[in-house]
Motif scaffolding. Structure first.
Motif: not given
Length: 573
Positions: A505-525
């Motif tokens: 889960i800690r690693m996923s925060q780094h991966h989410i930070g590289k996403l933009e727009g809808g992809q980032k929102v979808f992953a976080e949600k």
């Protein structure tokens, strides 16, 4: 009961004019050559009877009088007008013999020919037949040294042959009626046959060996046999300990060999067992069984498509169960030296068998891709337990077959083997997911495992969903990499989640930070929604929960790959 049903099957085959089945007192024998004689006993030639097709050469199958040639070191010429080259002609090809045994084998060959001539000459007065006398005349004149003048003998050395007369109407030596009457040297033992219940002459041994069982001796093996004092009782020896009439012994052996023929449509391989099956009445039930348990060759594609469509309709419930009536039988055999072991035996009705196969296929139903199989035969299921087919546990095929036909629990070893392969390969394929779903549904009474269920209460299932979401987030952020979190952490995540999920889960925060727009929102949600259903990360998951983890992972990935339009349509149905 097995022998009784085989005898009944033989009787049905005899009544069917389309079936080539030998009558009592005859056998089906592969024949490689024929000795062609004139009426005066002079030799016209030695002809090759072998058949070549598809670049393969095989002996011609003929129905001959008598029994299978017995094995043993003694002299045993066949008294029915056919035999091997060493007995009939005193010839064996020296080039095919081992150098150390060559002299000994050739000496035995010479004795075998002499015993053959002595037998036939001794019976000539009693036979009193011109053709028989002509053959005896040939034996008197024949010199085994002449064999080199017939090159075909070098190819068929040690194989069986017959005698044909070319003057007048075509006829064979073995067609002489007097030769078909077996000469008994021992006093027959009469008792009640355990198969038919009749008072009749009892077979001392199973004369017709069973051939066609994978791994058994090529010369055949015995289904009924006693070879040691420990197996005998009341002073009886050999098969007198299990009294079976001569006729019944012939009929069950002949029927079983018919089922085991290489071209038989009622012979399949399940694990290490050779399996034969048949129904009281030929029909689609036999095809349904074969499709569900075996590989079907491509040449049967049209027929297979029809059977697959029928089975699919039965599984989906769109067609009523209208199958022929009567009994259905399945016999699994495995080799045991010169004998056979019964691995499993099923006797039920056609409706019971088809109903249980349909239930099994329903339990395997799970969301899949468009190119995935509609029906999963047992050989595909067994292939999921090992890297190569030779590594499949030998007893697993029989155990799985029994669980399907008797509607019992699936073998625990089957489920464990699939989980081990998933951890080793880091891959949850459609067949593996189907196996886990079927096992949990039948053995643990888990329901509603067909497709993604976001509200499922089991923590293990939600952990599988979470792992699939974390993997997709990494893939979107970094693209294809040499070692994804699935490659590095799947085994630990599915068995000891508390040790790896906090880090993931800690690693996923780094991966989410590289996403933009809808992809980032979808992953976080998605990740937040799943984490909200998990109170804590368990230290260990048992085998049932490991299966739920795998299904959660598989369902979530399938959901990711399903277009939104299809999801909406599915929700509207």
């Amino acid at each position: 009961m097995i022998l009784q049903e085989l005898v009944r099957y033989y009787e049905r085959l005899v009544d069917d004019p389309e079936q080539d089945i030998p009558e009592f007192g005859c056998i089906k024998q592969g024949v490689a050559f024929e000795i062609v004689l004139h009426s005066d006993g002079s030799l016209e030639g030695i002809h090759d009877l072998r058949i070549t097709d598809d670049s393969k050469t095989r002996n011609k199958m003929m129905t001959l009088p008598g029994k299978a040639k017995p094995s043993g070191s003694g002299m045993n010429p066949t008294p029915y007008g056919w035999d091997r080259t060493d007995y009939m002609l005193g010839y064996l090809n020296p080039e095919t013999l081992k150098p150390g045994d060559r002299e000994k084998v050739l000496q035995r060959c010479e004795k075998a020919h002499e015993s053959f001539k002595e037998l036939y000459r001794g019976k000539e007065p009693d036979i009193n037949n011109d053709d028989y006398s002509s053959f005896c005349h040939f034996l008197e004149k024949w010199n085994p040294q002449e064999a080199k003048n017939y090159p075909i003998l070098a190819e068929i050395s040690g194989l069986f042959g017959v005698v044909r007369f070319c003057d007048g109407p075509p006829r064979y030596l073995h067609d002489i009626t007097a030769l078909r009457e077996e000469q008994k040297t021992d006093e027959p033992w009469v008792s009640r046959c355990l198969v038919t219940g009749d008072i009749t002459e009892i077979a001392r041994i199973q004369d017709i060996k069973t051939k066609g069982v994978n791994g058994a001796q090529s010369s055949g093996a015995s289904l009924v046999s006693f070879n040691a004092d420990a197996f005998c009782s009341y002073g009886k020896d050999q098969s007198f300990n299990a009294p079976i009439g001569e006729t019944a012994s012939f009929e069950f052996s002949t029927a079983l060999n018919k089922l085991l023929e290489s071209e038989s449509e009622r012979r399949i391989k399940i694990g290490d067992a050779t399996c034969v099956f048949w129904a009281d009445e030929p029909g689609i039930s036999e095809d349904i069984f074969k499709l569900s348990f075996s590989y079907t060759p491509a040449e049967d594609e049209e027929k297979t498509a029809k059977v697959r469509s029928t089975l699919k309709s039965l599984v989906s419930g769109t067609a009523p169960l209208t199958i022929e009536k009567g009994g259905f039988y399945v016999l699994g055999l495995s080799p045991n030296a010169a004998r056979l072991s019964v691995r499993f035996w099923y006797r039920g009705t056609v409706e019971e068998m088809v109903g249980r196969v349909v239930r099994h296929q329903k339990e395997l139903e799970i969301i899949k891709g468009e190119r995935d199989r509609e029906i999963l035969p047992i050989w595909i299921l067994l292939a999921q337990t090992a890297r190569e087919s030779k590594d499949i546990p030998p007893l697993l095929g029989g155990a799985l077959t029994r669980s399907i036909l008797w509607e019992t629990r699936y073998p625990d070893s089957f489920y464990s083997a699939v989980l081990r392969r998933i951890r080793a390969d880091k891959e949850i394929t459609y067949p593996r997911a189907a196996i886990i779903k079927a096992f949990l549904q039948r053995n643990y009474e888990k329901e509603e495992l067909f497709m993604l269920d976001e509200n499922r209460p089991e923590v293990a299932y939600q952990l599988g969903r979470l792992f699939a979401s974390l993997e997709k987030t990494q893939l979107k952020a970094l693209g294809n990499i040499n070692a994804s979190i699935k490659d590095r952490y799947y085994g630990a995540a599915s068995s000891t989640p508390a040790t790896v999920f906090p880090r993931l889960i800690r690693m996923s925060q780094h991966h989410i930070g590289k996403l933009e727009g809808g992809q980032k929102v979808f992953a976080e949600k998605t990740i937040q929604e799943i984490c909200g259903r998990i109170q804590n990360f368990p230290k260990h998951l048992n085998l049932a929960d490991q299966g739920l983890f795998s299904l959660g992972y598989y369902h979530q990935r399938q959901d990711f790959f399903t277009p939104k339009t299809e999801k909406k349509e599915g929700n509207n149905e």
